[in-house]
Scaffold this active site. Structure first.
Site, mmCIF file in Angstrom:
data_model
loop_
_atom_site.group_PDB
_atom_site.id
_atom_site.type_symbol
_atom_site.label_atom_id
_atom_site.label_comp_id
_atom_site.label_asym_id
_atom_site.label_seq_id
_atom_site.Cartn_x
_atom_site.Cartn_y
_atom_site.Cartn_z
ATOM 1 N N ILE A 191 -37.592 -48.678 29.016
ATOM 2 C CA ILE A 191 -37.488 -47.660 30.056
ATOM 3 C C ILE A 191 -38.439 -46.503 29.811
ATOM 4 O O ILE A 191 -38.928 -45.881 30.763
ATOM 5 C CB ILE A 191 -36.045 -47.151 30.174
ATOM 6 C CG1 ILE A 191 -35.583 -46.505 28.862
ATOM 7 C CG2 ILE A 191 -35.101 -48.282 30.562
ATOM 8 C CD1 ILE A 191 -34.222 -45.812 28.969
ATOM 9 N N CYS A 236 -31.673 -58.653 27.964
ATOM 10 C CA CYS A 236 -32.622 -57.792 27.251
ATOM 11 C C CYS A 236 -31.851 -57.142 26.116
ATOM 12 O O CYS A 236 -31.183 -57.849 25.353
ATOM 13 C CB CYS A 236 -33.248 -56.777 28.195
ATOM 14 S SG CYS A 236 -32.077 -55.794 29.148
ATOM 15 N N ASP A 289 -29.475 -54.146 26.368
ATOM 16 C CA ASP A 289 -28.117 -53.885 26.845
ATOM 17 C C ASP A 289 -27.747 -54.699 28.082
ATOM 18 O O ASP A 289 -26.588 -54.717 28.482
ATOM 19 C CB ASP A 289 -27.955 -52.396 27.156
ATOM 20 C CG ASP A 289 -28.074 -51.530 25.908
ATOM 21 O OD1 ASP A 289 -27.617 -51.989 24.839
ATOM 22 O OD2 ASP A 289 -28.624 -50.423 25.996
#
Length: 848
Positions: free
Chosen positions: A361, A446, A448
């Site tokens: 992210i 992935c 989480d």
């Protein structure tokens, strides 16, 4: 593309002046604004003057007003209003909303106060006060700069209002709670989730209800899969939905044992199953295999093995299973140091493990920020008020300067955004191909299991299932894979949650800003003290993950323009509604948190709002794709690798920086206009056909009536003929008896004058019917005199001897008058009388 011309009728905007004129305070710069006029406008206005603006939404109220504010991007002067929902920028005088300067508060990523010092060569530098600027960076790819009047406190008031309103301490302080349900209420999202599960299980005839949820009767199943209520109280996994699909062969006790082997207890569950073949797409978080990659769980392995059902064609052959890890391999190994990691192929039935190499992210956030800076720097309208044509004292592309063009285009590649989009598309296409071509099952995860995993599985489902390419299906897909399975929207979009306020200050790292040349405004920003607090990657979970997924959907729409019921405009409006937090669907981080906050009962629904927009124009609405062909694209979309070359999404990325170039849907607009015109013509045609039918029916009725009238007229004529014949026969019969017939008519209301005239003509029948007055016909029979009676003997004998007379007593030649018969009769009578007077003896026998 030609250089834009300065608008006529007013001073030249800032971007049409050279650097020396603008920065050094030349004669045609900031001070050319008529501040006195703006002061008069401001003094004549009051806070109550904006209370009844037509542009204000329901429950939207004005908090702070700023007069004489300049939108630096376009050099427009106007009034800035801060409401409890957005920043409103109204044009000077007309009070029309300027879209570029109007942004919802929740869409603001960060804002900074800036001071632009004017460097002047003359000694009277005191007459050139610093520029008071406020830069607002949006999550929707725009950077806005407002300029405030010097020696006023308006910028401070606006800045303080933004601090209070953009960073609410509680989620209940958002505008959507003040607005309430309004008219955009909708069904409970749990019901919609169960309805989607029923569709996947082949039980579409059953509809979910709250009673079904409360009594737990929603646990339906088919021959392979079932719906489990093990998480109905969110005790198994707090970020999973209250119900999920699992293999029918796995019991609830085994699910409880398996969940502890996955991060955040996000055990492998089914998110989509292919009808008929039995292939599934499953999702989970990373396994907790540890640093040595030697930790195992028999329950987890059994659960994953249950996805390898037998193939339909070959009963003895097991289905192949792929394990897709969205992370780069090195990241998966690094997570092993924290207890995570990836599966071992030898422990999961020799299932191949594929790493897609999609970054985390934080890389996506940095890439998105660099893309926004690139568009702001090289767009037609920049935050420093200059066009890209006027940078560097000349046109960027002018004079054969191709090196500058190549350099700026390379900056787009340096942002990495399109590379990330390509990786997501390639991973989703790979998953879809394994399911569609090989009928294999795929387990995706992935770290989480709520960011990259959600991107991949939802995009793969969109490629495989045509239902998800409709309005209803797109809603079901987003609610199932994004909302129900716990994508942390509050953290990723930057909104407050139930545990505290969200982080809205997102300063760029020095590595991202160094790749771009600085504009004057950016140079001043570096020298000015930033008013927002800094935060590190560890403290900041904001990331445009969902925006990246919607961007990927738009890339599929570009490749398959006839496969989607909705248009790119629908995606843009959908993203604007999501980022603005006007509705409550995407608040909080999980289904459990939304239930605790009572979101469905307290806030409006984004789906109901979008449906209400489309209801006005039906299929001609801008959200509807005029090229949609469901019959042609009723199967999976499997794009080849060569087609997975993404481009900028013009409707979203370019609408603020390059508004003219963002109109890439002109053909779509023209097609929609033609469709509207065709629809209107169809309506006119149908109305004309209905009118023709009505006229035809009326003509048929009139024809039938005319036929009846003709038949009646023919009958009347026949009756009249018969009456005439009978009249003449009766007349002759009566006259043969020595009587005379007289016909007379008299009105009900007689006129004396007319009566006198009628007395003179008693033998003439009267046929007058004045103005609808009725008339009576009287018949009188009188006995003839002896003379007339004697004269009539000829007629009687004539009638008796007439060869034209029928047995019924009717004359076959009534108009002959029988004159010749009468003369013959007279001759015969004379001869008879003479013969009668003779004596036989006298005539033939003489005496002897």
């Amino acid at each position: 593309m030609t250089s834009p011309r300065p608008p006529s009728g007013r001073q030249r905007p800032l971007r049409y002046y050279s650097d020396s004129e603008r920065i050094e305070g030349g004669s045609g710069s900031w001070d050319t604004l008529e501040w006195n006029k703006l002061d008069q406008t401001a003094s004549g206005s009051s806070s109550t003057s904006f209370a009844n603006l037509s542009c204000l939404l329901e429950s939207e109220r004005v908090i702070v007003e700023g007069y004489g504010v300049v939108l630096i991007n376009t050099d427009e002067a106007g009034t800035l209003l801060v409401t409890n929902f957005r920043i409103l920028f109204l044009s000077e005088g007309t009070r029309k909303v300027i879209p570029l300067g109007t942004i919802p508060l929740a869409t603001i990523e960060k804002f900074n106060k800036m001071v632009l010092k004017v460097q002047s060569n003359n000694r009277q530098s005191d007459k050139n006060p610093p520029r008071r600027l406020l830069q607002v960076t949006g999550k929707d790819m725009r950077i806005i700069v407002y300029g405030f009047r010097p020696k006023t406190k308006q910028r401070r008031s606006v800045f303080d209002a933004l601090l209070r309103c953009t960073k609410p301490e509680r989620v209940w302080d958002l505008y959507t709670f003040a607005c309430g349900l309004s008219k955009f209420g909708n069904a409970n999202p749990k019901e919609r989730l169960l309805n989607e599960y029923f569709r996947l299980l082949g039980r579409s005839s059953i509809r979910a209800s709250m009673d079904m949820i409360e009594d737990g009767s929603f646990t339906l199943e088919n021959e392979l899969w079932r719906i489990s209520d093990l998480n109905s109280n969110y005790n198994l996994c707090q970020t999973y939905p209250f119900a999920f699909m699992v293999p029918k062969s796995i019991s609830d006790e085994e699910l409880l044992q398996a969940c502890s082997f996955r991060a955040k207890c996000r055990l492998p569950v089914i998110t989509w199953c292919q009808p008929g073949s039995g292939a599934v797409i499953a999702r989970s978080s990373q396994p907790l295999v540890g640093l040595m990659m030697n930790m195992r769980s028999n329950y987890d392995e059994k659960l994953v093995a249950a996805f390898c059902t037998q193939l339909g064609a070959n009963k003895g052959e097991r289905r192949k299973l792929y394990i897709a890890d969205a992370r780069p391999r090195k990241n998966a190994l690094a997570n092993g140091a924290m207890g995570g990691g990836s599966e071992s192929s030898s422990n999961y039935f020799q299932s191949p493990i594929v790493f897609f190499g999609i970054d985390n992210i934080h890389a996506m956030r940095e890439s998105y920020s660099r893309l926004r800076d690139y568009l702001d720097m090289h767009g037609a309208t920049s935050s420093d008020g200059r066009s890209s044509f006027l940078r560097h004292t000349g046109w960027t592309w002018g004079g054969g300067n191709l090196s500058s063009m190549s350099a700026s285009v390379s900056l787009l590649g340096d942002s990495g955004w399109l590379i990330h989009i390509q990786n997501v598309l390639a991973g989703a296409a790979w998953i879809a191909a394994r399911v569609a071509v090989e009928s294999a099952s795929v387990l995706v995860h992935c770290s989480d299991g709520w960011d990259r995993t959600t991107q991949l599985v939802s995009l793969a489902c969109l490629m495989l299932d045509p239902y998800y390419r409709t309005f209803a299906g797109f809603q079901a897909l987003v609610e199932k894979d994004w909302l129900a399975f716990g994508h942390p929207f509050s953290d990723r979009v930057g909104m407050p949650n139930i545990s505290g306020s969200g982080n809205f200050d997102l300063p760029r790292q020095s590595s991202s800003a160094g790749s771009y040349p600085s504009s004057p405004v950016r140079q001043s920003t570096q020298s000015a003290a930033s008013q927002s607090a800094s935060s590190s990657h560890a403290q900041n979970n904001y990331s445009p993950i969902f925006t990246q997924w919607v961007d990927s959907v738009s890339q599929l729409m570009r490749m398959y323009p006839c496969a989607f019921e909705f248009s790119p405009t629908f995606l843009v409006d959908f993203m604007d509604c999501l980022l603005s937090c006007r509705f409550g669907n995407f608040l909080c981080n999980s289904e459990k948190e939304r239930q605790q906050c009572g979101i469905a009962e307290a806030c409006g629904c984004i789906w109901a709002y979008l449906t209400d927009l489309r209801s006005v124009a039906a299929t001609s609405h801008v959200h509807c794709n005029p090229f949609y062909d469901p019959l042609k694209y009723d199967g999976p979309l499997l794009p080849p690798a060569a087609s997975l070359a993404p481009t900028l999404w013009p409707q979203f990325h370019l609408r603020w920086a390059c508004p003219e170039e963002a109109k890439a849907a002109d053909i779509e607009v023209q097609c929609r206009a033609m469709r509207v015109k065709y629809s209107e013509m169809q309506k006119d045609k149908e109305a004309t056909e209905r009118r023709v039918d009505e006229i035809s029916f009326a003509m048929e009725s009139l024809s039938a009536e005319l036929l009846r009238e003709r038949r009646m007229s023919w009958s009347a004529r026949e009756s009249a003929k018969r009456a005439t014949k009978e009249y003449r026969a009766l007349t002759r019969a009566v006259q043969s008896l020595g009587c005379k017939i007289n016909f007379t008519t008299s009105d009900i209301e007689d006129d004396p004058l007319e009566n006198n005239n009628n007395n003179n003509n008693n033998n003439t029948p009267r046929r007058r019917d004045r103005q609808g007055n009725n008339s009576d016909v009287s018949v009188s029979i009188s006995v003839m005199s002896e003379e007339n009676r004697a004269e009539n003997q000829v007629g009687r004998v004539c009638e008796a001897l007439c060869p034209l007379r029928t047995r019924e007593g009717v004359c076959r030649w009534p108009e002959a008058g029988c004159a010749h018969l009468g003369s013959q009769f007279v001759g015969l009578k004379t001869n008879f009388d003479a013969f009668d007077r003779l004596s036989i003896q006298e005539s033939y026998f003489k005496s002897e």
